[in-house]
Scaffold this motif. Sequence first.
Motif, PDB file in Angstrom:
ATOM      1  N   THR A 100       0.797  -1.217   0.000  1.00  0.00           N
ATOM      2  CA  THR A 100       0.000   0.000   0.000  1.00  0.00           C
ATOM      3  C   THR A 100       0.829   1.265   0.000  1.00  0.00           C
ATOM      4  O   THR A 100       0.269   2.337  -0.142  1.00  0.00           O
ATOM      5  CB  THR A 100      -0.913   0.024   1.229  1.00  0.00           C
ATOM      6  N   SER A 101       2.135   1.136   0.167  1.00  0.00           N
ATOM      7  CA  SER A 101       2.984   2.322   0.184  1.00  0.00           C
ATOM      8  C   SER A 101       4.054   2.188  -0.874  1.00  0.00           C
ATOM      9  O   SER A 101       4.852   1.267  -0.852  1.00  0.00           O
ATOM     10  CB  SER A 101       3.651   2.510   1.550  1.00  0.00           C
ATOM     11  N   THR A 124       2.515  -7.509   5.131  1.00  0.00           N
ATOM     12  CA  THR A 124       2.190  -6.178   5.637  1.00  0.00           C
ATOM     13  C   THR A 124       1.126  -6.287   6.717  1.00  0.00           C
ATOM     14  O   THR A 124       0.072  -6.870   6.504  1.00  0.00           O
ATOM     15  CB  THR A 124       1.675  -5.258   4.512  1.00  0.00           C
ATOM     16  N   SER A 126      -1.266  -4.041   9.209  1.00  0.00           N
ATOM     17  CA  SER A 126      -1.805  -2.687   9.321  1.00  0.00           C
ATOM     18  C   SER A 126      -2.576  -2.506  10.619  1.00  0.00           C
ATOM     19  O   SER A 126      -3.174  -3.449  11.136  1.00  0.00           O
ATOM     20  CB  SER A 126      -2.740  -2.393   8.134  1.00  0.00           C
ATOM     21  N   ASN A 127      -2.562  -1.283  11.109  1.00  0.00           N
ATOM     22  CA  ASN A 127      -3.282  -0.926  12.322  1.00  0.00           C
ATOM     23  C   ASN A 127      -4.053   0.367  12.042  1.00  0.00           C
ATOM     24  O   ASN A 127      -3.440   1.368  11.659  1.00  0.00           O
ATOM     25  CB  ASN A 127      -2.298  -0.720  13.474  1.00  0.00           C
ATOM     26  N   THR A 149      -0.826   2.756  11.463  1.00  0.00           N
ATOM     27  CA  THR A 149       0.544   2.280  11.288  1.00  0.00           C
ATOM     28  C   THR A 149       0.574   1.008  10.451  1.00  0.00           C
ATOM     29  O   THR A 149      -0.305   0.158  10.556  1.00  0.00           O
ATOM     30  CB  THR A 149       1.202   2.031  12.660  1.00  0.00           C
ATOM     31  N   GLN A 150       1.604   0.892   9.610  1.00  0.00           N
ATOM     32  CA  GLN A 150       1.838  -0.319   8.832  1.00  0.00           C
ATOM     33  C   GLN A 150       3.291  -0.735   9.005  1.00  0.00           C
ATOM     34  O   GLN A 150       4.189   0.100   8.985  1.00  0.00           O
ATOM     35  CB  GLN A 150       1.572  -0.086   7.341  1.00  0.00           C
ATOM     36  N   LYS A 152       6.036  -3.781   7.510  1.00  0.00           N
ATOM     37  CA  LYS A 152       6.230  -4.797   6.482  1.00  0.00           C
ATOM     38  C   LYS A 152       7.395  -5.672   6.920  1.00  0.00           C
ATOM     39  O   LYS A 152       8.502  -5.184   7.151  1.00  0.00           O
ATOM     40  CB  LYS A 152       6.529  -4.119   5.147  1.00  0.00           C
TER      41      LYS A 152
END
Length: 332
Positions: A100-101, A124, A126-127, A149-150, A152
């Motif tokens: 996603t980034s 990944t 994610s929060n 927050t993410q 990886k």
Amino acid sequence: MKITEALFKKYIEGECTEQEKRLVEEWLNSGEGTLSDFSTREVAQMKERTWEKLEKRHQFRLEVSGESAFKESKATILPLYRKVFRYAAVAVMAISLGFTSYYFLSTTGVDSGKPSVALEDYQTISNGRGQRKSVELPDGTTVWLNNDTQIKVPEEFSEEERIVYLAGHAHFHVIRNPEKPFIIYTEGTKTQVLGTSFDINTNDPDLGTEIIVTSGKVVFSEKNNLDNRVTLTVDQRAVISDEKTIALNEVDAQRLTAWKTDRLVFDDETLGGIIKVLEPWYNVRIHVENTPLLEERLTLSYENPPLKKLLERMSKMLDFEYRVVGEAVTIQ
């Protein structure tokens, strides 16, 4: 344009040059060709390789607050796999990894963030807003994820180094291993340690990337200019701004990282600064009608109080009124 089976195989395996990659993607997007152009045996082999990678990837387990972060079964993965493979097997890899980034992938050079473990072996986590949780990495390192927050991480770290990628706010307690440095990349920074505890925050665009050390020693640098770096020890804080300058100062690290134990701590902080923390913490929007209040300062310390209790306390300290409607808070 004709795409051969051999070229498409290189594309699936990630071995194409940039020019070859562009040709294949233009072909896929044009709709001129499909996988039916290839032999049945070759397509079957491509599918089998792709499925094996997917199955291996979803066997990886990270403990999230005592529960598995990846509970997808083969039955739930298979429909997605079949649907996406019609377009390109590489798309299955990208979607299943949850990339996603962009900056997670846009790295070049010897020490620019390119992982020593293949990208398809990364997961990944994610929060979202209003959430905080902890995860344990393959080496035993613990990471606390704050709101938005993410992180990886690979299924297994390489033999040479432990590389992870971060977007957001997290606290790391890194298991010491002098033979295998632990490296965290954000969009513009690199943090390298052997074993220590520290906080990294990229969630405030006005601030830059912030690091706070609670134990051990950390080397913090600009990702694309490793000469622009600083070494931090306990109770030190550094920030790399958009101007690529590094500001270093002494702090009370335990107080500033108390969020990982669900404590809200503000030490002579402006109401505007407090609101930046409260909005994602409680997943609300806060509007202040009396704008001079934003510069008023508060010192507070609570263990994850209900939002209304906190607002009530703040309103008495700063003499304001407030109302809460759903996820919207108005301060008057």
